[in-house]
Design a protein around this motif. Structure first.
Motif, PDB file in Angstrom:
ATOM      1  N   UNK A  63      -0.894  14.286  16.012  1.00  0.00           N
ATOM      2  CA  UNK A  63      -1.044  14.028  14.571  1.00  0.00           C
ATOM      3  C   UNK A  63      -2.439  14.500  14.182  1.00  0.00           C
ATOM      4  N   UNK A  64      -2.502  15.509  13.333  1.00  0.00           N
ATOM      5  CA  UNK A  64      -3.805  16.027  12.930  1.00  0.00           C
ATOM      6  C   UNK A  64      -4.287  15.229  11.716  1.00  0.00           C
ATOM      7  N   UNK A 120       0.860  -1.190   0.000  1.00  0.00           N
ATOM      8  CA  UNK A 120       0.000   0.000   0.000  1.00  0.00           C
ATOM      9  C   UNK A 120       0.895   1.239   0.000  1.00  0.00           C
ATOM     10  N   UNK A 121       0.459   2.285  -0.672  1.00  0.00           N
ATOM     11  CA  UNK A 121       1.298   3.499  -0.787  1.00  0.00           C
ATOM     12  C   UNK A 121       1.605   4.124   0.567  1.00  0.00           C
ATOM     13  N   UNK A 122       0.707   3.906   1.547  1.00  0.00           N
ATOM     14  CA  UNK A 122       0.862   4.588   2.836  1.00  0.00           C
ATOM     15  C   UNK A 122       1.367   3.660   3.947  1.00  0.00           C
ATOM     16  N   UNK A 125      -2.494   8.833   8.464  1.00  0.00           N
ATOM     17  CA  UNK A 125      -2.481   9.571   9.736  1.00  0.00           C
ATOM     18  C   UNK A 125      -2.330   8.599  10.903  1.00  0.00           C
ATOM     19  N   UNK A 126      -3.060   7.486  10.840  1.00  0.00           N
ATOM     20  CA  UNK A 126      -2.929   6.464  11.897  1.00  0.00           C
ATOM     21  C   UNK A 126      -1.500   5.946  11.980  1.00  0.00           C
ATOM     22  N   UNK A 167       3.817   5.465  14.629  1.00  0.00           N
ATOM     23  CA  UNK A 167       5.274   5.677  14.599  1.00  0.00           C
ATOM     24  C   UNK A 167       5.666   6.613  15.737  1.00  0.00           C
ATOM     25  N   UNK A 168       4.898   7.687  15.907  1.00  0.00           N
ATOM     26  CA  UNK A 168       5.193   8.654  16.978  1.00  0.00           C
ATOM     27  C   UNK A 168       5.131   7.984  18.344  1.00  0.00           C
ATOM     28  N   UNK A 169       4.089   7.182  18.529  1.00  0.00           N
ATOM     29  CA  UNK A 169       3.863   6.562  19.840  1.00  0.00           C
ATOM     30  C   UNK A 169       4.988   5.606  20.198  1.00  0.00           C
ATOM     31  N   UNK A 170       5.523   4.927  19.205  1.00  0.00           N
ATOM     32  CA  UNK A 170       6.619   3.983  19.464  1.00  0.00           C
ATOM     33  C   UNK A 170       7.873   4.723  19.931  1.00  0.00           C
TER      34      UNK A 170
END
Ligand code: SF4
Length: 307
Positions: A219-220, A168-170, A228-229, A234-237
């Motif tokens: 993350x907006x 998937x691209x994302x 976004x999820x 990634x941020x949470x890790x």
């Protein structure tokens, strides 16, 4: 807010709208402005509630499927669609406008070429995402097998065909790297196509750079937005405290306790004004001076804002 210790807000080097999203919204706005009868997007033009609402105000609605569009024009979203959606639209006498992102079309072409060369394809992605529906639909039934993680990959029974891996691209860049290493172990000779788009890679790299330097990442983006999820995960890790927020009013004051530095990013489908509203809300809540650092595409220098 009492006891708020916020000193600094840092925006990610890259955040928000990507090329494919800008293009799809422009196509939808132009189509809506042409007064050519009823205009509907199949599902959502991009996964952001504010964008969908703004388009509705401009006369561009949405329907869950081609079968729900009775007349006029249907727009295929940035995520793309299987060929049968185009055929069905034409059979129903609907005018079809294709806003599929060129980088999604690139995956469609890769899939069709692989199928023509007898490959069996493993596609790393969210099984229920619109983009995946479009990708799987490029091939005959059973020829693209969708896996969401390494455990699912391990359960696949292989058949006597050459194998290829797409994504998937994302998708999460590092998850895809791990999955491709495992795929190469399980299916020696599998051909790997990294179809993650540049915009996704840039957004993720910017978060990897920013998250270790802050106490909280915001993350907006909408909860329906895959990328976004991903940015939230990634941020949470990295910095443990990371939240996905749709709009500024979703901000919870308890998140801000003992937070001195906040990092902000936004998904590829998030308009800039939503990011600005989150910053404004934070500044309004603080009783002290807060520095807003914009290191990315919007400005080259820091700026300080007084409260
Ligand atoms: S995230 Fe990538 S593939 Fe998706 S619309 Fe944006 S540029 Fe295109």
């Amino acid at each position: 807010m009492k006891n708020m210790v916020l000193e600094k807000i840092i925006l990610a080097r890259h955040y928000g709208f990507c090329m494919g999203v800008k293009r799809a919204i422009k196509i939808a706005e132009e189509t809506g402005g042409k007064e050519i009868g009823t205009v509907n997007v199949i599902n959502e033009i991009v996964h952001n509630d504010s964008v969908v609402r703004q388009l509705q105000e401009q006369g561009v609605g949405s329907v869950p499927s081609v079968a729900d569009a009775r007349e006029g024009t249907v727009i295929i979203s940035a995520h793309g669609a299987p060929p049968r959606w185009f055929e069905e639209s034409q059979e129903r006498g609907l005018n079809v406008i294709d806003a599929t992102c060129p980088l999604v079309i690139r995956i469609h072409k890769i899939i069709r070429k692989l199928i023509a060369n007898n490959y069996q394809i493993i596609h790393f992605g969210d099984a229920h995402h619109d983009e995946t529906t479009g990708v799987v639909g490029q091939a005959p039934p059973g020829r693209v097998e969708v896996v969401g993680d390494i455990d699912q990959l391990r359960t696949l029974a292989t058949i006597d065909r050459p194998y290829a891996l797409t994504t998937q691209t994302t998708a999460d860049v590092s998850d895809f790297e791990s999955l491709s290493v495992e795929a190469q172990k399980l299916i020696p000779g599998i051909e790997v196509f990294n179809t993650i788009c540049n915009a996704t890679s840039r957004l993720q790299e910017a978060v990897l750079d920013l998250a270790p330097r802050v106490d909280l990442m915001l993350v907006v983006g909408s909860s329906s937005s895959a990328n976004s999820n991903r940015l939230r995960n990634i941020s949470k890790a990295i910095c443990r405290r990371a939240y996905l927020i749709n709009v500024a009013d979703s901000l919870k004051e308890e998140w801000l306790e003992e937070v001195r530095i906040i990092g902000i990013t936004a998904g590829a489908s998030t308009p800039d004004f939503l990011v600005e509203e989150v910053i404004k809300k934070l500044l309004d809540l603080s009783e002290k001076r807060v520095e807003v650092v914009r290191t990315g595409k919007k400005a080259a220098s820091s700026q300080a804002m007084d409260q």
